[in-house]
Design a protein around this motif. Structure first.
Motif, PDB file in Angstrom:
ATOM      1  N   GLY A   8     -27.339  73.763 -28.623  1.00 31.08           N
ATOM      2  CA  GLY A   8     -28.313  73.166 -29.527  1.00 31.08           C
ATOM      3  C   GLY A   8     -29.477  74.039 -29.913  1.00 31.08           C
ATOM      4  N   GLY A   9     -29.561  75.226 -29.345  1.00 27.36           N
ATOM      5  CA  GLY A   9     -30.653  76.115 -29.721  1.00 27.36           C
ATOM      6  C   GLY A   9     -30.484  76.640 -31.134  1.00 27.36           C
ATOM      7  N   GLY A  10     -31.520  77.298 -31.628  1.00 30.66           N
ATOM      8  CA  GLY A  10     -31.451  77.862 -32.963  1.00 30.66           C
ATOM      9  C   GLY A  10     -32.800  78.332 -33.450  1.00 30.66           C
ATOM     10  N   LEU A  11     -32.852  78.633 -34.739  1.00 28.32           N
ATOM     11  CA  LEU A  11     -34.073  79.116 -35.400  1.00 28.32           C
ATOM     12  C   LEU A  11     -34.617  77.998 -36.283  1.00 28.32           C
ATOM     13  CD1 LEU A  11     -36.072  81.323 -36.333  1.00 28.32           C
ATOM     14  CD2 LEU A  11     -34.345  82.006 -38.025  1.00 28.32           C
ATOM     15  N   VAL A  12     -35.864  77.614 -36.038  1.00 33.92           N
ATOM     16  CA  VAL A  12     -36.505  76.578 -36.847  1.00 33.92           C
ATOM     17  C   VAL A  12     -37.914  77.029 -37.213  1.00 33.92           C
ATOM     18  CG1 VAL A  12     -35.186  74.691 -35.812  1.00 33.92           C
ATOM     19  CG2 VAL A  12     -37.388  75.363 -34.822  1.00 33.92           C
ATOM     20  N   GLN A  13     -38.502  76.307 -38.155  1.00 33.06           N
ATOM     21  CA  GLN A  13     -39.883  76.583 -38.524  1.00 33.06           C
ATOM     22  C   GLN A  13     -40.819  75.698 -37.708  1.00 33.06           C
ATOM     23  OE1 GLN A  13     -40.100  76.096 -42.809  1.00 33.06           O
ATOM     24  NE2 GLN A  13     -39.555  78.248 -43.111  1.00 33.06           N
ATOM     25  N   ALA A  14     -42.046  76.149 -37.604  1.00 35.46           N
ATOM     26  CA  ALA A  14     -43.053  75.370 -36.888  1.00 35.46           C
ATOM     27  C   ALA A  14     -43.149  73.968 -37.476  1.00 35.46           C
ATOM     28  CB  ALA A  14     -44.401  76.073 -36.958  1.00 35.46           C
ATOM     29  N   GLY A  15     -43.247  72.986 -36.587  1.00 35.96           N
ATOM     30  CA  GLY A  15     -43.339  71.600 -37.007  1.00 35.96           C
ATOM     31  C   GLY A  15     -41.998  70.874 -37.033  1.00 35.96           C
ATOM     32  N   GLU A  16     -40.920  71.618 -37.004  1.00 33.65           N
ATOM     33  CA  GLU A  16     -39.598  71.011 -37.038  1.00 33.65           C
ATOM     34  C   GLU A  16     -39.150  70.600 -35.633  1.00 33.65           C
ATOM     35  OE1 GLU A  16     -37.765  73.059 -41.060  1.00 33.65           O
ATOM     36  OE2 GLU A  16     -37.117  73.807 -39.115  1.00 33.65           O
ATOM     37  N   SER A  17     -37.947  70.019 -35.573  1.00 31.72           N
ATOM     38  CA  SER A  17     -37.413  69.503 -34.315  1.00 31.72           C
ATOM     39  C   SER A  17     -36.069  70.123 -33.982  1.00 31.72           C
ATOM     40  CB  SER A  17     -37.246  67.977 -34.405  1.00 31.72           C
ATOM     41  OG  SER A  17     -38.483  67.335 -34.635  1.00 31.72           O
ATOM     42  N   LEU A  18     -35.752  70.114 -32.706  1.00 29.28           N
ATOM     43  CA  LEU A  18     -34.442  70.520 -32.204  1.00 29.28           C
ATOM     44  C   LEU A  18     -34.085  69.621 -31.035  1.00 29.28           C
ATOM     45  CD1 LEU A  18     -34.248  74.431 -31.925  1.00 29.28           C
ATOM     46  CD2 LEU A  18     -32.787  72.961 -33.325  1.00 29.28           C
ATOM     47  N   ARG A  19     -32.798  69.434 -30.833  1.00 28.61           N
ATOM     48  CA  ARG A  19     -32.333  68.685 -29.670  1.00 28.61           C
ATOM     49  C   ARG A  19     -31.380  69.558 -28.880  1.00 28.61           C
ATOM     50  NH1 ARG A  19     -28.025  63.811 -29.044  1.00 28.61           N
ATOM     51  NH2 ARG A  19     -29.069  62.576 -27.427  1.00 28.61           N
ATOM     52  N   LEU A  20     -31.756  69.859 -27.657  1.00 27.09           N
ATOM     53  CA  LEU A  20     -30.902  70.618 -26.764  1.00 27.09           C
ATOM     54  C   LEU A  20     -30.039  69.675 -25.943  1.00 27.09           C
ATOM     55  CD1 LEU A  20     -33.384  73.318 -25.421  1.00 27.09           C
ATOM     56  CD2 LEU A  20     -32.026  73.337 -27.509  1.00 27.09           C
ATOM     57  N   SER A  21     -28.829  70.114 -25.661  1.00 29.48           N
ATOM     58  CA  SER A  21     -27.921  69.344 -24.829  1.00 29.48           C
ATOM     59  C   SER A  21     -27.454  70.203 -23.663  1.00 29.48           C
ATOM     60  CB  SER A  21     -26.707  68.884 -25.635  1.00 29.48           C
ATOM     61  OG  SER A  21     -27.082  68.053 -26.712  1.00 29.48           O
ATOM     62  N   CYS A  22     -27.143  69.539 -22.563  1.00 28.22           N
ATOM     63  CA  CYS A  22     -26.617  70.236 -21.392  1.00 28.22           C
ATOM     64  C   CYS A  22     -25.473  69.401 -20.840  1.00 28.22           C
ATOM     65  CB  CYS A  22     -27.699  70.425 -20.346  1.00 28.22           C
ATOM     66  SG  CYS A  22     -27.133  71.114 -18.778  1.00 28.22           S
ATOM     67  N   ALA A  23     -24.280  69.996 -20.808  1.00 27.47           N
ATOM     68  CA  ALA A  23     -23.107  69.313 -20.279  1.00 27.47           C
ATOM     69  C   ALA A  23     -22.855  69.772 -18.852  1.00 27.47           C
ATOM     70  CB  ALA A  23     -21.897  69.622 -21.159  1.00 27.47           C
ATOM     71  N   ALA A  24     -22.683  68.815 -17.955  1.00 26.51           N
ATOM     72  CA  ALA A  24     -22.451  69.124 -16.546  1.00 26.51           C
ATOM     73  C   ALA A  24     -21.012  68.809 -16.163  1.00 26.51           C
ATOM     74  CB  ALA A  24     -23.404  68.314 -15.662  1.00 26.51           C
ATOM     75  N   SER A  25     -20.477  69.609 -15.248  1.00 27.55           N
ATOM     76  CA  SER A  25     -19.172  69.345 -14.679  1.00 27.55           C
ATOM     77  C   SER A  25     -19.202  69.721 -13.204  1.00 27.55           C
ATOM     78  CB  SER A  25     -18.074  70.114 -15.415  1.00 27.55           C
ATOM     79  OG  SER A  25     -18.308  71.497 -15.336  1.00 27.55           O
ATOM     80  N   GLY A  26     -18.312  69.109 -12.438  1.00 23.61           N
ATOM     81  CA  GLY A  26     -18.302  69.344 -11.001  1.00 23.61           C
ATOM     82  C   GLY A  26     -19.383  68.527 -10.319  1.00 23.61           C
ATOM     83  N   GLY A  27     -19.156  68.154  -9.098  1.00 22.92           N
ATOM     84  CA  GLY A  27     -20.139  67.401  -8.338  1.00 22.92           C
ATOM     85  C   GLY A  27     -20.303  65.974  -8.824  1.00 22.92           C
ATOM     86  N   THR A  28     -21.377  65.325  -8.366  1.00 20.76           N
ATOM     87  CA  THR A  28     -21.673  63.945  -8.728  1.00 20.76           C
ATOM     88  C   THR A  28     -22.976  63.933  -9.507  1.00 20.76           C
ATOM     89  OG1 THR A  28     -20.599  63.221  -6.679  1.00 20.76           O
ATOM     90  CG2 THR A  28     -21.940  61.600  -7.866  1.00 20.76           C
ATOM     91  N   PHE A  29     -22.863  63.968 -10.810  1.00 24.08           N
ATOM     92  CA  PHE A  29     -24.007  64.170 -11.703  1.00 24.08           C
ATOM     93  C   PHE A  29     -25.111  63.146 -11.467  1.00 24.08           C
ATOM     94  CE2 PHE A  29     -26.127  65.780 -15.335  1.00 24.08           C
ATOM     95  CZ  PHE A  29     -26.607  64.706 -16.059  1.00 24.08           C
ATOM     96  N   SER A  30     -24.747  61.904 -11.261  1.00 22.04           N
ATOM     97  CA  SER A  30     -25.743  60.840 -11.145  1.00 22.04           C
ATOM     98  C   SER A  30     -26.620  60.972  -9.896  1.00 22.04           C
ATOM     99  CB  SER A  30     -25.061  59.474 -11.152  1.00 22.04           C
ATOM    100  OG  SER A  30     -24.173  59.370 -10.056  1.00 22.04           O
ATOM    101  N   ARG A  31     -26.266  61.854  -8.989  1.00 23.07           N
ATOM    102  CA  ARG A  31     -27.047  62.063  -7.768  1.00 23.07           C
ATOM    103  C   ARG A  31     -28.039  63.212  -7.895  1.00 23.07           C
ATOM    104  NH1 ARG A  31     -22.740  61.393  -2.733  1.00 23.07           N
ATOM    105  NH2 ARG A  31     -22.134  59.244  -3.188  1.00 23.07           N
ATOM    106  N   TYR A  32     -28.081  63.873  -9.031  1.00 25.90           N
ATOM    107  CA  TYR A  32     -28.915  65.064  -9.178  1.00 25.90           C
ATOM    108  C   TYR A  32     -30.148  64.786 -10.034  1.00 25.90           C
ATOM    109  CZ  TYR A  32     -24.349  67.129  -8.089  1.00 25.90           C
ATOM    110  OH  TYR A  32     -23.131  67.424  -7.525  1.00 25.90           O
ATOM    111  N   GLY A  33     -31.268  65.377  -9.642  1.00 22.75           N
ATOM    112  CA  GLY A  33     -32.358  65.504 -10.570  1.00 22.75           C
ATOM    113  C   GLY A  33     -32.004  66.615 -11.539  1.00 22.75           C
ATOM    114  N   MET A  34     -32.408  66.471 -12.787  1.00 24.17           N
ATOM    115  CA  MET A  34     -32.090  67.481 -13.805  1.00 24.17           C
ATOM    116  C   MET A  34     -33.377  67.954 -14.459  1.00 24.17           C
ATOM    117  SD  MET A  34     -28.858  67.889 -13.639  1.00 24.17           S
ATOM    118  CE  MET A  34     -28.670  68.933 -15.087  1.00 24.17           C
ATOM    119  N   GLY A  35     -33.401  69.241 -14.736  1.00 23.84           N
ATOM    120  CA  GLY A  35     -34.598  69.813 -15.333  1.00 23.84           C
ATOM    121  C   GLY A  35     -34.285  70.781 -16.455  1.00 23.84           C
ATOM    122  N   TRP A  36     -35.279  70.993 -17.289  1.00 23.81           N
ATOM    123  CA  TRP A  36     -35.241  72.038 -18.310  1.00 23.81           C
ATOM    124  C   TRP A  36     -36.355  73.034 -17.992  1.00 23.81           C
ATOM    125  CZ3 TRP A  36     -31.589  72.825 -21.954  1.00 23.81           C
ATOM    126  CH2 TRP A  36     -30.747  71.750 -22.299  1.00 23.81           C
TER     127      TRP A  36
END
Length: 128
Positions: A8-36
């Motif tokens: 989801g990264g990219g080049l944008v101008q100031a004031g615009e929006s972006l949405r980053l996504s992170c896909a997880a695999s392995g383990g038990t996702f619901s048991r983890y704290g997640m951070g950016w």
């Protein structure tokens, strides 16, 4: 073993929006704290936002509070970072990370050392 892949990264101008996504695999996702986290050229990697296991509690760096929103979908094993009103100083490589040792009753943690698994990062560039 937990694998994380950002997109989801990219080049944008100031004031615009972006949405980053992170896909997880392995383990038990619901048991983890997640951070950016993010790292700008020549600077240390810094905390941006975190979300607790159930998604009910979030935490933000002061520099992004009110502009960024972190969320997660445990059924899809996804975590998101909605970035609004982007500024040139938001330019960095953004990393998704998993805190697999976070217990349900503990508060969110924003220290890099608490996060055991990391994605490869996605570049966000904001032009003025």
């Amino acid at each position: 073993q937990v694998q994380l892949v950002e997109s989801g990264g990219g080049l944008v101008q100031a004031g615009e929006s972006l949405r980053l996504s992170c896909a997880a695999s392995g383990g038990t996702f619901s048991r983890y704290g997640m951070g950016w986290f993010r790292q700008a050229p020549g600077k240390e990697r810094e905390f941006v936002a975190a979300v607790h296991r159930s998604g009910g509690t979030t935490n933000y760096a002061e520099s992004v509070k009110g502009r960024f929103i972190i969320s997660r979908d445990n059924a899809k094993k996804m975590v998101y970072l909605q970035m609004n009103s982007l500024k040139p100083e938001d330019t960095a490589v953004y990393y998704c990370a998993a805190d697999v040792r976070l217990i349900l009753s503990a508060p969110l943690r924003n220290g890099i050392d608490y996060y055991d698994y990391w994605g490869q990062g996605t570049q966000v560039t904001v032009s003025s």
